[in-house]
Design an enzyme around this catalytic site. Structure first.
Site, PDB file in Angstrom:
ATOM      1  NE  ARG A 424       4.288  32.147  -7.188  1.00 39.55           N
ATOM      2  CZ  ARG A 424       4.183  31.163  -6.337  1.00 39.55           C
ATOM      3  NH1 ARG A 424       4.798  31.207  -5.178  1.00 39.55           N
ATOM      4  NH2 ARG A 424       3.466  30.108  -6.607  1.00 39.55           N
ATOM      5  CG  ASP A 459       9.666  27.942  -3.077  1.00 37.76           C
ATOM      6  OD1 ASP A 459      10.593  28.188  -3.861  1.00 37.76           O
ATOM      7  OD2 ASP A 459       8.536  27.572  -3.454  1.00 37.76           O
ATOM      8  CG  MET A 460      14.353  33.128  -2.396  1.00 38.98           C
ATOM      9  SD  MET A 460      14.856  33.751  -3.983  1.00 38.98           S
ATOM     10  CE  MET A 460      16.126  34.861  -3.519  1.00 38.98           C
ATOM     11  CG  ASN A 461       8.624  30.927  -5.435  1.00 40.21           C
ATOM     12  OD1 ASN A 461       9.023  30.185  -6.320  1.00 40.21           O
ATOM     13  ND2 ASN A 461       8.078  30.470  -4.322  1.00 40.21           N
ATOM     14  CG  ASP A 528       8.678  25.437  -9.993  1.00 43.14           C
ATOM     15  OD1 ASP A 528       8.933  24.656  -9.066  1.00 43.14           O
ATOM     16  OD2 ASP A 528       8.444  26.649  -9.817  1.00 43.14           O
TER      17      ASP A 528
HETATM   18  C1  DGJ Z   1       7.684  27.212  -6.348  1.00 39.42           C
HETATM   19  C2  DGJ Z   1       8.143  25.809  -6.084  1.00 39.42           C
HETATM   20  O1  DGJ Z   1       9.175  25.464  -6.939  1.00 39.42           O
HETATM   21  C3  DGJ Z   1       6.970  24.874  -6.224  1.00 39.42           C
HETATM   22  O2  DGJ Z   1       7.364  23.547  -6.100  1.00 39.42           O
HETATM   23  C4  DGJ Z   1       5.942  25.253  -5.188  1.00 39.42           C
HETATM   24  O3  DGJ Z   1       6.459  25.029  -3.910  1.00 39.42           O
HETATM   25  C5  DGJ Z   1       5.530  26.699  -5.360  1.00 39.42           C
HETATM   26  N1  DGJ Z   1       6.663  27.578  -5.392  1.00 39.42           N
HETATM   27  C6  DGJ Z   1       4.612  27.137  -4.266  1.00 39.42           C
HETATM   28  O4  DGJ Z   1       4.310  28.456  -4.314  1.00 39.42           O
END
Ligand code: DGJ
Length: 703
Positions: A424, A459-461, A528
């Site tokens: 990402r 958050d942590m993506n 999500d």
């Molecule tokens: C992932 C989260 O799960 C979403 O709900 C949202 O906050 C996005 N990140 C934003 O980048």
């Protein structure tokens, strides 16, 4: 005192269960019993003392040791494996001493030491008496003069009763597809579930539950309402491992702890290493009772603010994505407030230069084009509308296109001279470093001090790659542990400095939901994936361990016209209601319906937050599913029922209610007459629902 010393060991009793361990005649610290509490202390078995089995197996292979280490002629999964500085990788632990401490939680500490090396292992047992849970952890102390290298150090080994055959229930998933339950028989060998991702992960969840394998003829399986279940979890947010082993001698045990994948720890002279805690319990009332025990424990002991029901929020992410600015957010807030929404959350896209996911993580100042006067005008308007304000952050990450990365490219997790894999478009800050921790604490402390922010979505993506740490203070692989300890420090410090803030734990949805992080967070986002039929399944799966009152499922806009607003709300109302639809596109009729549903939710919210959950029909197994939340005093309850897709004219079976007082009479909304609790539970409630229809019914005990 629930922990007592016996002539050959210790008896740990909780309200309904017992756990026995002792020193067997050969001197090994051995497991003796785990199950229902028995009438008399003399009823429990003595620590077993098996002999060898031919030339190929010493007693060590056959003995159910509480904390086996790598040594001797044995091949079972050890809890501890290490190397001494001279290359010796053999450890012999003999019993040293114990302490029994009654307060605040009764604790037994057993000290074991090696006869040659100055290495001491302390096992901690804590009895959470009224929750029927036992907590275990271990401390390794290097009392010598040279470092010791730890290669594996688990929190506990939990032994199942011998001569049984078991099935393992666990939860697997992926991003957007969290919470799939699996239930599989164990046979000889090791079934390992784990995370190698520096995060507890979407992939697997750090808990287990075992019931009896009915095909073995050694006892019945459990179901929701009956049968024996042994269960446990790990309080850790990083890489972890659960190894369910059936040995060649038919002993079933579950090892649980830090993952030894790429793990190493240099234990300096005079220092200790303490594992995270593992909690475990026994239920003789099936998986339902297991979950209710977890729920009470998580609510009372794990969560930072146990008695706080979660506010109904609107989050603009699903509506506006990165395209946020002051006017668009005020417009949404002005629609949200009259619906009865209590909290307005501004998600991703608010900070300087953040127009999509390619830039700006790390630069946590409001974007001057989107918010020319900062965030305060929006916050003030939200507050005027009667709502609290919440904000999204992703503190652990940095975009390579950011001022923070340009200033500190060395702050990310990386190997020097090697590629830094982006996911990402972002990299992970090394939270093992104290300077990174201090920087993050200062940044977010200031953000919270300068704004009236009452809710943070943390958050942590992404997950880790190239897990390097140049100039690490110890072994570079200590990153796996030091990162998580750093995360706890940053989050914990911010939490203690800003006690007014509610913290939502999100990692691309439910990617980091564990007992470690939920000590710092008040609620978590499930997924999500916004499909309500998926949320039905996820609610069911996550509720194995997590109380529904902290579980957020979206009320979002979905393309399927048959998934009505009412159905979507009913799904979300089983946990924390968070609306994500584009409110400006909702019709007046939809807004009116949402207003009515939100008002209903406010009435039942205490039951969702503090009630006892009964899963009546699982959506994993049935297109017609239902669950109930019953007040602890059984005076009232709320029932949710959902029909997804069934063949037309399929008659719905009666719903057998649960958790009511059999001797009291209950009135159910819409039913012509009251009936006894026993009748509702024995013969059930007949509902009539069409495909993709749902209902929420309140149940009241008559005075
Ligand atoms: C992932 C989260 O799960 C979403 O709900 C949202 O906050 C996005 N990140 C934003 O980048």
């Amino acid at each position: 005192m629930p922990i007592t010393a016996t002539h050959d060991g210790w008896l740990i009793e909780t309200a309904h269960t017992a756990y026995v361990l002792g020193i067997n005649p050969a001197g090994a610290l051995t497991h003796a019993y785990w199950g229902p509490r028995l009438p008399d202390p003399g009823d429990y078995p003595a620590p077993p003392n098996p002999g060898p089995w031919s030339a190929f197996n010493n007693p060590g292979q056959l003995t159910p040791e509480e904390y086996p280490v790598y040594a001797d002629l044995k091949f079972i999964e050890p809890c501890l494996k290490l190397s001494f500085a001279d290359g010796v990788r053999d450890l012999r632990l003999s019993f040293g001493a114990t302490t029994l401490d009654p307060d605040p939680v009764p604790t037994l500490q057993i000290t074991l030491h090696d006869p040659t090396y100055a290495l001491v292992v302390t096992l901690h047992y804590r009895a959470h008496e009224r929750y029927d849970l036992i907590e275990r952890s271990a401390t390794i102390s290097n009392q010598g003069t040279v470092p010791v290298h730890l290669e594996r150090v688990w929190s506990a080994l939990w032994h199942l009763p011998t001569h049984g055959r078991y099935r393992l229930r666990h939860m697997v998933g992926r991003h957007m597809d969290e919470g799939n339950l699996r239930h599989e028989p164990l046979s000889e060998g090791v079934k390992s579930i784990e995370s190698r991702r520096l995060s507890s992960s979407h992939h697997h969840s750090p808990w287990f539950a075992l019931d009896r394998d009915p095909t073995a003829g050694l006892g019945p399986a459990a179901d929701e309402d009956q049968g024996e279940v042994w269960f446990g979890a790990l309080a850790w947010s990083g890489s972890w491992q659960i190894a369910a082993e059936v040995t060649d001698f038919g002993s079933t045990r579950i090892g649980i702890g830090l993952n030894d994948w790429d793990f190493a720890w240099r234990l300096e002279p005079g220092s200790n290493f303490t594992t995270p805690s593992s909690y475990a319990g026994y239920s003789d009332g099936g998986f339902g009772l297991m979950s209710r025990r977890w729920h009470r424990f998580v609510r009372d002991i794990i969560l930072p603010q146990p008695s706080q029901p979660q506010p109904i929020f609107y989050n603009s992410w699903e509506a506006t994505l990165f395209d946020v600015d002051e006017p668009s957010q005020i417009r949404l807030a002005e629609i949200a407030a009259p619906l009865g929404v209590e909290l307005f959350v501004l998600d991703d896209g608010w900070f300087i230069g953040r127009h999509d996911d390619t830039t700006a993580l790390g630069d946590w100042q409001p974007d001057p084009q989107k918010f020319p006067n900062g965030l305060n005008p929006l916050i003030e308007r939200v507050n005027q509308l009667g709502m609290a304000f919440g904000l999204w952050i992703e503190p652990e990450m940095v975009s390579p296109k950011s001022a923070l990365y340009r200033a500190h490219p060395d702050w990310v997790i990386h190997f020097p001279g090697r590629p830094r894999t982006e996911s990402r478009n972002q990299l992970i800050l090394n939270l093992g470093r104290p300077d990174v921790q201090d920087y993050l604490i200062a940044q977010f402390d200031q953000l919270l001090a300068n704004h009236n922010i009452r809710f943070i979505k943390w958050d942590m993506n992404r997950n880790v790659s190239e897990p390097g740490w140049p100039d690490a203070p110890g072994a570079p692989q200590e990153l796996w542990v030091r990162y998580i300890e750093g995360l706890y420090r940053v989050w914990g410090t911010l939490r203690s400095r800003h006690p007014q803030v509610i913290w939502q734990n999100c990692s691309g949805g439910g990617g980091r939901v564990d007992l470690g992080l939920m000590r710092l967070a008040d609620q978590f986002q499930l997924s999500d994936n916004i499909d309500p039929t998926r949320f039905l399944l996820m609610h069911e799966s996550f509720s194995q361990l997590w109380p529904p009152g902290i579980t957020h499922a979206w009320v979002a806009d979905v393309p399927e016209p048959y998934l009505s607003l009412r159905f979507r709300f009913h799904v979300s109302m089983g946990g924390v209601v968070g609306i994500g639809g584009h409110l400006a596109r909702w019709t007046a009729a939809e807004r009116a319906e949402a207003t009515a549903l939100i008002a209903q939710y406010k009435q039942i919210r205490p039951l969702i937050h503090g009630g006892e959950l009964y899963r009546l029909r699982s959506p994993h197994a049935h297109a017609y599913s239902a669950r109930m939340y019953v007040a602890p005093d059984q005076s009232e309850a709320v029932l949710f029922a959902f029909r997804t897709h069934l063949l037309p004219r399929t008659p719905l079976p009666p719903l057998l209610l649960r958790g009511l007082d059999p001797t009291a009479r209950y009135q159910i909304e819409g039913q012509p007459a009251s009936r006894s609790g026993r009748a509702w539970m024995q013969t059930g409630l007949q509902l009539d629902l069409a495909n993709f229809e749902s209902c929420m019914l309140r149940i009241q005990r008559e005075a």
